[in-house]
Design an enzyme around this catalytic site. Structure first.
Site, short mmCIF file in Angstrom:
data_model
loop_
_atom_site.label_atom_id
_atom_site.label_comp_id
_atom_site.label_asym_id
_atom_site.label_seq_id
_atom_site.Cartn_x
_atom_site.Cartn_y
_atom_site.Cartn_z
N TRP A 171 0.83 -1.20 0.00
CA TRP A 171 0.00 0.00 0.00
C TRP A 171 0.87 1.25 0.00
O TRP A 171 1.77 1.41 0.82
CB TRP A 171 -0.91 0.03 1.21
CG TRP A 171 -2.11 -0.86 1.22
CD1 TRP A 171 -2.98 -1.01 2.26
CD2 TRP A 171 -2.63 -1.70 0.17
NE1 TRP A 171 -3.99 -1.89 1.94
CE2 TRP A 171 -3.80 -2.32 0.66
CE3 TRP A 171 -2.22 -1.99 -1.12
CZ2 TRP A 171 -4.55 -3.22 -0.11
CZ3 TRP A 171 -2.95 -2.89 -1.89
CH2 TRP A 171 -4.10 -3.48 -1.38
N GLU A 286 -8.50 -1.72 -6.28
CA GLU A 286 -9.84 -2.17 -6.61
C GLU A 286 -10.85 -1.01 -6.73
O GLU A 286 -11.86 -0.98 -6.03
CB GLU A 286 -10.33 -3.19 -5.60
CG GLU A 286 -9.43 -4.42 -5.53
CD GLU A 286 -9.91 -5.51 -4.61
OE1 GLU A 286 -9.55 -6.67 -4.83
OE2 GLU A 286 -10.67 -5.20 -3.65
N GLU A 395 -4.18 -10.40 -7.70
CA GLU A 395 -4.61 -10.88 -6.38
C GLU A 395 -5.44 -12.13 -6.58
O GLU A 395 -6.29 -12.18 -7.47
CB GLU A 395 -5.49 -9.86 -5.65
CG GLU A 395 -4.81 -8.67 -5.05
CD GLU A 395 -5.79 -7.87 -4.17
OE1 GLU A 395 -6.73 -8.49 -3.61
OE2 GLU A 395 -5.63 -6.65 -4.05
N TRP A 424 -2.29 -13.53 -2.91
CA TRP A 424 -2.71 -12.77 -1.73
C TRP A 424 -2.81 -13.74 -0.57
O TRP A 424 -3.59 -14.66 -0.62
CB TRP A 424 -4.06 -12.10 -1.95
CG TRP A 424 -4.47 -11.27 -0.77
CD1 TRP A 424 -5.02 -11.71 0.40
CD2 TRP A 424 -4.34 -9.85 -0.63
NE1 TRP A 424 -5.24 -10.68 1.26
CE2 TRP A 424 -4.83 -9.52 0.65
CE3 TRP A 424 -3.85 -8.84 -1.45
CZ2 TRP A 424 -4.86 -8.20 1.12
CZ3 TRP A 424 -3.88 -7.55 -0.97
CH2 TRP A 424 -4.38 -7.22 0.29
#
EC number: 3.2.1.78
Length: 463
Positions: A171, A286, A395, A424
């Site tokens: 992130w 997403e 993912e 993931w």
């Protein structure tokens, strides 16, 4: 994927100094600290509000222009770490619809020396990393930039390098609406009362991402960094909405919100645009606009991808979407539909989007048969082939069955023509205990690690 919020702490201490330290603020409007940098560093003006000590031979005092802040743009601040250990905030104007977007020439330099390696790029339907064009495997560890222990970060990269995992997604956002306690990691504060946003470049801010980038350079791992979350974890769209109004569906077209978002993009991209460790920038994690016309996300993605390329033409850009809204092979199920505002093929055709992404969570999407995922992967590979761009299986996971069905998805990814896959998610023991854990996590050194990662790497290396 939704992520579990975790908080890392660091006590920020330091002694006052007559000189500004490396990468510290040394000038700008309203700045009252030292304009003299330490030996071997010079003060470089980045904009009228902020000058920073960068590597160089001499110290200079920056000039300050008197250009007024546009009244229709929200205030965005950069919180800079100085040698006293105290964060100093200075306001900078963010871009608005009536203000031209800043060009790459005005962006700030990378805060760390760049390492060896070359920029990753798309090569037909594949990726090229450091001169190798082939299929690559990697993983997600969204939580890594929020760790305060450098040794924990180093350990993660040691394990990734040993396993041959070349791509890591983390992130690049951590948005809050209330100032956390000192030492709590966050990247951006959106203050509703003041109507301002503050970018934290301190030791408990983007300097944690600095360390991750530097470690990735050292270990030859490439990073994918998204700029915002569609989910509420680590702030997401809602952190902006709480400060500036509107709704999550209006986030994409709200002028104030988008100017703050673009200012944050510039701050992050400018730090690492010269680093070979960056695999790609992603507009978000997403992105969804539930019930919206697909034109909303498409228009936003067209504008923002072009903006990122204006700041950094050397790194790839992706949307970071789940791959929803696909017509090829559609069975009319929820993921193939456009109810979340995405049209995979239309978005993939955007000139400044370099590759497509797809995610796969059968349980979360209400799909009862895990074998359904094989067609999902194959159909996206077909769409990417038609577009002439690589597809990243970015993912995927399921709650259990890591060593059965996920291995089948991996084999399908290898055989269908996708360019890479990222499981993931990665987990391991840290100095503070286990890394953030969800039902999808694959922990280093476990039996699941062997079957879902090491066995897969054997197949990748044979490919």
């Amino acid at each position: 994927m939704r992520s579990l919020s975790s908080i890392a702490l660091l006590s920020v201490v330091g002694a006052a100094s007559a000189q500004a330290g490396p990468w510290a603020q040394c000038g700008g409007k309203s700045f009252s600290g030292s304009s003299e940098c330490a030996s071997g560093w010079k003060c470089q003006e980045l904009n009228e509000w902020f000058s920073q000590c960068v590597p160089g031979a001499e110290s200079t005092t920056p000039t300050v222009s008197s250009t007024p802040t546009p009244t229709d743009a929200p205030s965005v601040s950069i919180t800079a770490s100085v040698t006293t250990g105290i964060n100093k905030s200075i306001s900078v104007s963010s871009a608005s619809k009536s203000t031209p977007l800043p060009s790459s020439s005005s962006a700030s330099p990378s805060p760390r020396p760049t390492g060896s390696g070359s920029f990753a790029k798309a090569d037909g339907l594949q990726f090229s990393i450091d001169g190798e064009t082939k299929y690559f495997a990697g993983t997600n560890a969204y939580w890594l930039p929020f760790q305060m222990n450098d040794a924990d970060i180093d350990s993660v990269f040691d394990h990734l390098e040993q396993a041959g995992l070349k791509i890591l997604r983390v992130w690049g956002f951590n948005d809050v609406n209330t100032a956390p306690s000192p030492g709590t990691v966050y990247f951006q504060l959106h203050d509703k009362e003041k109507g301002t946003s503050t970018i934290n470049t301190g030791k408990d801010g983007l300097q944690r991402l600095d360390y991750v980038v530097a470690a990735a350079e050292k270990h030859g791992v490439k990073l994918i960094i998204p700029f915002v979350n569609s989910w509420d974890d680590y702030g997401g769209y809602n952190a902006y909405v709480k400060a500036y109004g509107g709704s999550k569906t209006e986030w994409f077209t709200n002028e104030k919100i988008q100017s703050v978002y673009q200012a944050y993009i510039k701050a992050v991209v400018s730090r690492y645009r010269d680093s070979p460790a960056i695999f790609a920038w992603e507009l978000g994690n997403e992105p969804r606009c539930s019930g919206c016309s697909t034109d909303v996300i498409h228009g936003w993605a067209t504008k923002i991808s072009a903006y990122i390329k204006s700041l950094d033409p050397n790194h790839m850009v992706a949307l970071g979407d789940e791959g929803m809204g696909l017509t090829i092979g559609s069975d009319q199920s929820y993921p193939y539909g456009t109810s979340e505002g995405n049209d995979f093929e239309k978005n993939l055709a955007i000139p400044d989007i370099d590759f497509g992404t797809l995610h796969l969570y059968t349980t979360d999407w209400g799909i009862k048969d895990n074998a359904w995922g094989n067609g999902w992967v194959e159909n996206h590979a077909k769409a990417c082939k038609a577009a002439g761009k690589p597809c990243l299986f970015e993912e995927y996971g399921m709650k259990g069955n890591h060593c059965t069905d996920e291995l089948k998805w991996q084999k399908t990814s290898l055989s269908s023509g996708t360019a890479a896959d990222l499981i993931w998610q990665y987990g391991q023991q840290l100095s503070t205990g286990e890394s953030p854990k969800d039902a999808y996590s694959i922990f280093y050194g476990t039996d699941e690690w062997k079957c879902a990662v090491m066995d897969h790497m054997e197949n990748v290396n044979k490919n």
